[in-house]
Structure formats: C-alpha cells, structure tokens
Design an enzyme around this catalytic site. Structure first.
Site: not given
Ligand SMILES: NC(=O)c1ccc[n+]([C@@H]2O[C@H](COP(=O)([O-])OP(=O)(O)OC[C@H]3O[C@@H](n4cnc5c(N)ncnc54)[C@H](O)[C@@H]3O)[C@@H](O)[C@H]2O)c1
Length: 341
Positions: A114, A136, A177, A213, A223, A227, A231, A234, A238, A248
């Site tokens: 939990r 989130k 972003e 942020k 949200e 918040r 977007n 987006h 999206h 993205h």
């Molecule tokens: N919770 C939220 O508010 C929120 C907001 C925006 C995005 N997201 C989520 O974030 C994800 C996208 O994030 P992302 O772009 O970081 O993707 P990811 O975590 O898939 O990482 C992208 C790639 O970078 C590599 N990587 C990580 N650190 C590295 C480093 N230091 N050097 C080299 N390579 C490295 C990873 O192995 C992967 O192949 C999506 O799933 C999205 O839905 C969440």
C-alpha cells in the site's frame, strides 16, 4: 546543489556527480531496491553504491527497456523481486532511468504494501524535467498510461552531468518539453535553445523547466484546473504521436507550432517564428509528416480534453502568458494547416 520543494512532500536536488544525499533521512530503512533500465545501468550502479554506503542492503532490478517496463508483466516480476528481497514497509524503492522507469517504478512503490518510500533519479532530460515530477505513476494496458495512481516521490535527484552526456536524440526529445515549459512560464529557456540549440546551457534549462512543472503541480495536484496548462502542444501532439507513430517529443514540437498558430488567430500571439526557431535549433520537427489529417482529428476529438462545447486547448497570449480556451473545429483546422496537415 540546488533544492526545489514541491509542497512539503518532495524535494528535488539538482547538481552534479549524483548530488548528496540520495536518500532522505529515514532511521527505519533497512533495504533499498534500485529499479532501472538498460540505458541507465551505469548511473544505477553508482546510485546503489551511494545507497549501500548508508548501511542498508541494496538490490538491483533491471526492467526491460522503454515502454516494456510499463507492462503489468514486468511489474508483476518486480513485485516478486521485492518479495524475495524482503522489501518492507519502511524501505525504499529508487527508480533510476528515463520516464518509463520512473512511471513504472513509481507505480510499484505506490502499490507495494500500500505504498513505500519512493526516490527518483531521472537519467533522461524528459524524465528530469517532466516524468519524474508531479507524482503521476502509470503502466500501460489496452492503451498508454491507462492504469496508475498519484504517488509523490520523497526525493528527486537530478545529475546534470548525466543529462549533459545524453545522445542528441534524447536531448531533442526532452527539449520539446523544456521549450513547452519555457513558453508557459520561463522565456529564458526558449532563448537558450534559440541561441545555442542542443548546446543550450543545462544549468539554466533544467532548473527553470523543473520549477515551471513544480510550481504548476504544487498549485494543482490532481489536475482540476491549472495543471491542464501543461498540455500546451499536446492536443495536436497526442493525435500526431499515435496517428503518425512518431516520438512524443517530436509530436509535441509539431503540436506547439499548431498551438502557436491557433494562438495567433485567437489571442494575437505574435511569436510563432520564435517558437519554430527554438524547436528547429533543438533538432525538432515543426511540420507534420505525411499522415491522414482525419486520423489526427479523430484522435484529437477523442482526447480527454474534449468537452461538450468543443475542444479545450492551451493557447498563448504571449511567451510566458498561457490561457485555456475553447476552440472551434475551424480554429483547430487552422492549427493543422500551419503544420502542413
Ligand atoms: N508521469 C508523468 O507525468 C510523465 C510525463 C511525461 C512522460 N512520461 C512517460 O515517460 C516515458 C518517456 O520517458 P523517456 O523518454 O525518458 O523514455 P524511456 O524511459 O523509455 O528512455 C528512453 C531511452 O533512453 C535510455 N536511457 C535512459 N537513461 C539514459 C542515459 N543516461 N544515457 C543514455 N540512454 C539512456 C533508456 O534505456 C531508453 O532506451 C513515457 O512512458 C511517458 O509516458 C510520464
């Protein structure tokens, strides 16, 4: 080391060489599980050492790369790992990686017994300024991010050296972003990309984008209102992400140009060329790839921002002056035309 607080719940530390202390004070902590992904392994191993030096037992859990980390299968495997390791109520989950790991690791921490303490060490620019901040968590089911809960990390530790060493593609991905945050409330970020492209000073960009942020989230955790400003770009973004199958960040970049065009039409926004210039300098696209315009529109209409009256979109009266507005189908169409759709 710079420290930024979100309410009293999360502390964000921004510095170099894994700023100390990685773990918040917690005398009852006995164990830490470090959850990571292939691209973040080196950082994860350093984080493990730092955690182990506080006298706790540490275990590493390697998730599959990218979105595969956000499957319930991977999450189930993770729960078994925590059970075998004996991770208890007073222990800590540390997510070291990109947004896929902070989303999935956050979900695991929120649901294990939990809810246990969560620490994020984001290793991509996108995760550092966006995914790791705001509480989130999410995993994917039939669609992206369909399952999740809100769960605040106690601490978020950003190592600027790690972010600076990212390959250009990941720097671009995060820049979309960052520029969005700049357009909302930190014009200096837009300037930084305009002037120096991907060589933009991360010591300026990261803390400024994090602050945008963190501020928005502190004022509006679940949200209801403000918040939604996050977007910006987006709505069309999206739609494009899924219709055109582009990343993205690239989709958001094009979405920002569409939003700027709609803003010109409805809010006298006069800086579309600045927006395009900053995005291009960061290696991002500003025109849509060849894709069926109707499929984008269908996805936009299905987007959760659609209300009875039409589509609610974040627009700009100027750089740093966002507004939420109802837009008509014609307004939206003008935005699509501006990106070549
Ligand atoms: N919770 C939220 O508010 C929120 C907001 C925006 C995005 N997201 C989520 O974030 C994800 C996208 O994030 P992302 O772009 O970081 O993707 P990811 O975590 O898939 O990482 C992208 C790639 O970078 C590599 N990587 C990580 N650190 C590295 C480093 N230091 N050097 C080299 N390579 C490295 C990873 O192995 C992967 O192949 C999506 O799933 C999205 O839905 C969440």
């Amino acid at each position: 080391v710079e420290s930024i607080l979100i309410d009293s719940e999360s502390e964000i530390l921004i510095g170099r060489d894994l700023p100390d202390p990685l773990l918040p004070p917690n005398p009852d902590r006995r164990r830490v599980v470090v959850i990571t992904q292939p691209g973040a392994r080196v950082v994860a191993e350093r984080a493990m050492q730092a955690a182990a030096s506080t006298g706790v037992e540490v275990s590493l859990l390697l998730m599959p790369d990218r979105e595969a980390a956000k499957s319930l299968t991977a999450v189930e495997r993770a729960y078994h790992h925590l059970a075998d390791f004996g991770l208890g109520r007073h222990d800590t989950v540390m997510a070291v990686g990109g947004g896929a790991v902070t989303d999935s690791g956050g979900f695991i921490a929120a649901t294990w017994m939990r809810g246990v303490e969560l620490v994020h060490v984001p290793t991509t620019l996108l995760a550092a300024i966006d995914a790791a901040i705001g509480g989130k968590t999410a995993v994917n089911l039939a669609g992206k991010n369909l399952v999740g809960v809100f769960w605040h990390p106690r601490r978020i530790v950003i190592d600027l050296d790690v972010i600076a060493s990212l390959p250009d593609e990941l720097k671009s991905e995060g820049a979309a972003e960052a520029i969005k945050a700049g357009l909302l409330a930190a014009p200096e970020i837009v300037e930084a990309y305009l002037e120096r492209g991907l060589a933009a000073d991360l010591e300026l960009v990261v803390p400024a984008a994090v602050r945008v942020k963190a501020d928005v989230v502190s004022r509006d955790f679940r949200e209801a209102g403000e918040r939604a400003l996050l977007n910006l770009g987006h709505t069309v973004g999206h739609g494009l992400e899924f219709a055109a199958g582009i990343s993205h960040g690239r989709a958001v970049a094009i979405g920002l140009v569409a939003a700027a065009a709609v803003s010109e039409r409805l809010c006298d926004f006069g800086e579309t060329t600045t927006v395009i210039g900053a995005l291009e300098a960061a290696g991002l696209p500003t025109r849509a790839p060849r894709v069926d315009r109707r499929s984008v529109l269908t996805l936009v209409a299905r987007d959760k921002k659609r209300t009875a009256e039409g589509i609610r979109m974040v627009l700009l009266e100027g750089i740093g002056r966002p507004v939420l507005r109802q837009v008509t189908d014609e307004d939206l169409a003008a935005g699509l035309v501006a990106v070549g759709l």
